[in-house]
Write an enzyme that holds these catalytic residues in place. Structure first.
Site, PDB file in Angstrom:
ATOM      1  N   ASP A  67       0.812  -1.219   0.000  1.00  0.00           N
ATOM      2  CA  ASP A  67       0.000   0.000   0.000  1.00  0.00           C
ATOM      3  C   ASP A  67       0.844   1.266   0.000  1.00  0.00           C
ATOM      4  O   ASP A  67       2.063   1.226   0.169  1.00  0.00           O
ATOM      5  CB  ASP A  67      -0.967   0.002   1.203  1.00  0.00           C
ATOM      6  CG  ASP A  67      -0.294  -0.468   2.499  1.00  0.00           C
ATOM      7  OD1 ASP A  67       0.950  -0.381   2.593  1.00  0.00           O
ATOM      8  OD2 ASP A  67      -1.011  -0.919   3.405  1.00  0.00           O
ATOM      9  N   ASN A 136      -7.919  -3.088  14.056  1.00  0.00           N
ATOM     10  CA  ASN A 136      -9.304  -3.371  13.648  1.00  0.00           C
ATOM     11  C   ASN A 136      -9.381  -4.570  12.712  1.00  0.00           C
ATOM     12  O   ASN A 136     -10.426  -4.833  12.119  1.00  0.00           O
ATOM     13  CB  ASN A 136      -9.933  -2.127  12.990  1.00  0.00           C
ATOM     14  CG  ASN A 136      -9.192  -1.699  11.731  1.00  0.00           C
ATOM     15  OD1 ASN A 136      -8.202  -2.322  11.345  1.00  0.00           O
ATOM     16  ND2 ASN A 136      -9.659  -0.640  11.102  1.00  0.00           N
ATOM     17  N   HIS A 138      -7.472  -4.949   9.966  1.00  0.00           N
ATOM     18  CA  HIS A 138      -7.145  -4.688   8.560  1.00  0.00           C
ATOM     19  C   HIS A 138      -5.850  -5.378   8.156  1.00  0.00           C
ATOM     20  O   HIS A 138      -4.970  -5.612   8.978  1.00  0.00           O
ATOM     21  CB  HIS A 138      -7.146  -3.182   8.237  1.00  0.00           C
ATOM     22  CG  HIS A 138      -5.976  -2.401   8.726  1.00  0.00           C
ATOM     23  ND1 HIS A 138      -6.030  -1.036   8.921  1.00  0.00           N
ATOM     24  CD2 HIS A 138      -4.705  -2.751   9.045  1.00  0.00           C
ATOM     25  CE1 HIS A 138      -4.848  -0.612   9.330  1.00  0.00           C
ATOM     26  NE2 HIS A 138      -4.034  -1.624   9.417  1.00  0.00           N
ATOM     27  N   GLU A 143      -9.833  -2.113   5.182  1.00  0.00           N
ATOM     28  CA  GLU A 143     -10.507  -1.849   6.448  1.00  0.00           C
ATOM     29  C   GLU A 143     -11.794  -2.697   6.557  1.00  0.00           C
ATOM     30  O   GLU A 143     -12.376  -3.071   5.539  1.00  0.00           O
ATOM     31  CB  GLU A 143     -10.888  -0.368   6.530  1.00  0.00           C
ATOM     32  CG  GLU A 143      -9.725   0.616   6.354  1.00  0.00           C
ATOM     33  CD  GLU A 143      -8.824   0.727   7.582  1.00  0.00           C
ATOM     34  OE1 GLU A 143      -8.798  -0.204   8.417  1.00  0.00           O
ATOM     35  OE2 GLU A 143      -8.123   1.747   7.704  1.00  0.00           O
TER      36      GLU A 143
HETATM   37  P1  PGA Z   1       1.979  -1.602  12.724  1.00  0.00           P
HETATM   38  O1  PGA Z   1       0.771  -1.610  11.687  1.00  0.00           O
HETATM   39  O2  PGA Z   1       2.968  -2.606  12.206  1.00  0.00           O
HETATM   40  O3  PGA Z   1       2.511  -0.210  12.656  1.00  0.00           O
HETATM   41  O4  PGA Z   1       1.418  -1.982  14.049  1.00  0.00           O
HETATM   42  C1  PGA Z   1       0.249  -2.812  11.232  1.00  0.00           C
HETATM   43  C2  PGA Z   1      -0.901  -2.522  10.303  1.00  0.00           C
HETATM   44  O5  PGA Z   1      -1.640  -1.553  10.550  1.00  0.00           O
HETATM   45  O6  PGA Z   1      -1.096  -3.290   9.350  1.00  0.00           O
END
Ligand code: PGA
Length: 242
Positions: A67, A136, A138, A143
């Protein structure tokens, strides 16, 4: 699904890096699906060390990132292009022309998404896709929603995602409201998936994603359907898993 639990972050990072390194050792032209965020930083450090020790070369590897934020230029300190350069690409022998990250600055974002999927398809299958997990549920920036998009698309970031990622931005900066993300279909097409999760704040969502119902309201739960999924968690993130 194979779940590996680690009592130290160093061991987790070493193992994750070893899985990627051995994929490239077996197939020097492997296609790697890469992730950003806080979770993979230690894994990339280990990959750089493996490269410096002569264990692996990324010369013929192709990479596709999950992404990118819409509106951030590749040299913005929080763009995922910048992140990948700083944490991995500039330290190893990867060919820049074979690294791919969606452009959040494209005039026509839908066209950029379509072309990104085409490029992945042209490369053949992603051999191993690295994934982090959002609070959440994702994956990439897919999302929770009534419906999920299969292919690469533009997404509005959930308020909690913006909040979680605000820690990387300076006080005066706003987290972009949109991103381009590979879709769940694109992600699930990879030959092997490696989900990495760290920290007690992710224990609930790890449990829900891996043992709860498969639902678009928890996009990571779709990973349960993949025939080759390895999950690496630290003790804290895996504390609610039996
Ligand atoms: P993080 O994010 O590695 O910064 O915890 C993970 C994500 O949101 O996929």
């Amino acid at each position: 699904m194979n779940i590996l639990k680690f009592d130290s972050e160093a061991k987790l990072n070493e193992t994750a890096a070893r899985i990627i390194t051995s994929t490239v050792q077996v197939n020097p032209s492997a296609v790697l699906g890469l992730a950003t965020g806080g979770t993979p930083i230690g894994i990339y450090k280990q990959l750089v060390q493996d490269y410096k020790e002569g264990l692996v070369s990324f010369k013929n590897v192709s990479t596709y990132n999950l992404d990118e934020y819409v509106g951030l230029s590749p040299d913005h300190h929080q763009s995922y292009s910048y992140y990948m350069n700083e944490n991995l690409f500039k330290h190893v022998d990867v060919d820049a022309s074979r690294t791919h990250i969606p452009s959040g600055l494209a005039d026509n974002l839908d066209e950029e998404c379509r072309q990104y999927d085409e490029r992945i398809q042209a490369a053949g299958r992603v051999d191993i896709q690295l994934l982090g997990l959002g609070h959440n549920g994702h994956i990439g920036f897919n999302e929770p929603a009534e419906e999920l998009s299969s292919s690469t698309h533009v997404v509005n970031l959930a308020a909690e995602t913006k909040q979680a990622n605000a820690r990387f931005f300076t006080e005066n900066e706003e987290v972009p409201g949109q991103a381009i993300t590979m879709g769940v279909g694109t992600i699930l097409k990879a030959k092997m998936l490696m989900l990495v999760v760290k920290g007690a704040d992710k224990a609930e969502i790890v449990k829900r994603a891996l043992t709860g119902p498969i639902t678009t309201q928890c996009p990571a739960s779709l990973l349960q359907t993949h025939p080759q999924l390895v999950v690496l968690v630290d003790e804290a993130a895996g504390s609610l898993l039996r």
